[in-house]
Write an enzyme that holds these catalytic residues in place. Structure first.
Site, PDB file in Angstrom:
ATOM      1  N   GLU A 110       0.847  -1.200   0.000  1.00 18.00           N
ATOM      2  CA  GLU A 110       0.000   0.000   0.000  1.00 18.00           C
ATOM      3  C   GLU A 110       0.883   1.251   0.000  1.00 18.00           C
ATOM      4  O   GLU A 110       2.075   1.174   0.322  1.00 18.00           O
ATOM      5  CB  GLU A 110      -0.896  -0.013   1.244  1.00 18.00           C
ATOM      6  N   GLN A 311      31.078  -2.800 -15.966  1.00 16.18           N
ATOM      7  CA  GLN A 311      32.451  -2.288 -15.903  1.00 16.18           C
ATOM      8  C   GLN A 311      33.303  -2.851 -17.043  1.00 16.18           C
ATOM      9  O   GLN A 311      34.048  -2.127 -17.702  1.00 16.18           O
ATOM     10  CB  GLN A 311      33.065  -2.667 -14.535  1.00 16.18           C
ATOM     11  N   GLU A 338       9.037  -8.178  -3.033  1.00  8.26           N
ATOM     12  CA  GLU A 338       8.783  -9.440  -2.323  1.00  8.26           C
ATOM     13  C   GLU A 338       9.650  -9.605  -1.072  1.00  8.26           C
ATOM     14  O   GLU A 338      10.140 -10.697  -0.779  1.00  8.26           O
ATOM     15  CB  GLU A 338       8.898 -10.622  -3.303  1.00  8.26           C
TER      16      GLU A 338
END
Ligand code: FAD
Length: 357
Positions: A110, A311, A338
């Site tokens: 939320e 790189q 998650e």
């Protein structure tokens, strides 16, 4: 050849022909790959092996993420966050979710917070033989396009005990606002506003255990995405080292860069082993701690390995068009979604006695 190797080979072929060509476009145009989802469904890769066999889900995620973090994230949401918990906790017909004809989304986070998920504010109040849902959900992957939402909402008191999980069909009472994000683009990230959404009583399929189960499988799927993204950019860097010359020799001949690759391959191998162990121990007591370990470790490894690849590629690695540039942005999500790195560490700490060494 084992069954797993056969599946892996056929997924690899599918990924090369159907996903690799569109992956840069999905990212560039931030375009939801609706047709790719249907194709994945037709081939049985959208919800691999019915998510019954977690090792297969992990391997499919790995193969797909080698070319597209975005598509791999969509499989994670459709199979792990949506299908698996709904299948476990209801008898709802999910055949269209498996075939890719319908899209499922997992609506837990939320605007007020994602890590402190059990403190969620969206409310579901009993009314007219069902429930009325009001509230906002944030960062919902494929939220812009979902036909079905697995919505966590408060039906009781504070904390996890007061949370219920609802299966909600898309309706005009759900307002969807697109959110633009750094990586894993084209995944239809949305803010959802539920305004007096009435759902029948049967839409309530359980409590907090429903999203919690989805998150646990989702963490394993994230490990697959992380290892896949790392392998994809590792290959790009190794190929570049063979062809690029500087100071009259190829980059492959430079020990400093060879060490980067040696470190990367070692870390990816370790992440892969831990994730495979997590898939095997998923249902055991130790699974509750090995899964978050696999998630955080693989996400951190992916970010390090891809950073080294950028790189090695030099300017090319920083430019649009290189796989590593895209993977660099995609991989950053894996340390947030998650369960952030910090939340995973909290989970590991809370179950530290379950670790078997
Ligand atoms: C692209 C994208 C896709 C997403 N898809 C979905 C989806 O499909 N469904 C869904 O429900 N959510 C989804 N999310 C939300 C994601 O799960 C949350 O962003 C994540 O859980 C973190 O929540 P937050 O962003 O509110 O950060 P916060 O919870 O506000 O955390 C901010 C920072 O504080 C740290 N922190 C918080 N608590 C602690 C603590 N106790 N100890 C130490 N540090 C702490 C966090 O680790 C983080 O570093 C998605 C997010 C993104 C960016």
């Amino acid at each position: 050849m084992s069954e797993l190797e056969i599946i892996r080979d056929s997924v690899r072929e599918f990924v090369e022909s159907k996903i690799a060509p569109s992956a840069p476009i999905i990212d560039r145009d931030d375009e939801y790959p609706r047709e790719v989802i249907r194709e994945l469904g037709r081939h049985g890769y959208l919800v691999p092996n019915d998510v019954y066999d977690l090792r297969t889900l992990y391997e499919v995620e790995k193969e797909v993420a080698k070319v597209s973090g975005s598509v791999a994230l969509l499989i994670d949401v459709q199979a792990a966050l949506f299908y698996a918990p709904v299948k476990k906790h209801s008898s709802f017909d999910l055949s269209k979710i498996v075939s890719g004809d319908e899209i499922g989304a997992f609506a837990l986070s939320e605007p007020g917070g994602g890590s402190d998920a059990t403190n969620l504010k969206t409310k579901a109040e009993e009314k007219d033989g069902g429930y009325v849902i009001n509230g906002k959900k944030m960062w919902i992957t494929q939220g812009m396009y979902a036909d079905l939402y697995l919505v966590s909402a408060r039906t009781g008191g504070p904390g996890a005990k007061g949370i219920s999980a609802f299966l909600v069909k898309y309706d005009e009472c759900i307002k969807r606002r697109k959110i633009e994000v750094m990586g894993c683009r084209g995944t239809g990230t949305a803010e959802l506003t539920f305004e007096n959404c009435w759902v029948p009583k049967e839409s309530r399929i359980g409590g907090w255990e429903v999203p919690r189960y989805g998150l646990k499988i989702g963490r394993l799927a994230i490990a697959g995405i992380a290892v896949g993204l790392a392998l994809g950019s590792l290959k790009e860097a190794q190929d570049w080292m063979k062809s690029r010359t500087a100071f009259s020799k190829t980059l492959s001949e430079m020990q400093g860069l060879q060490w980067y690759i040696a470190d990367s391959i070692t870390e990816v191998k370790a992440a892969d082993s831990l994730a495979v162990e997590a898939s095997q121990k998923f249902d055991e007591e130790e699974g509750d701690v090995v899964v978050p370990m696999a998630k955080i470790f693989s996400a951190l490894v992916a970010n390090r390995v891809i950073d080294r690849a950028v790189q090695i590629l030099g300017g090319i690695g920083y430019a649009k068009g290189s796989l590593s540039e895209r993977a660099y942005r995609d991989a950053r999500l894996l340390r947030i979604g998650e369960g952030t790195d910090e939340v995973e560490r909290n989970l590991i700490w809370s179950r530290i006695n379950q670790v078997k060494l």
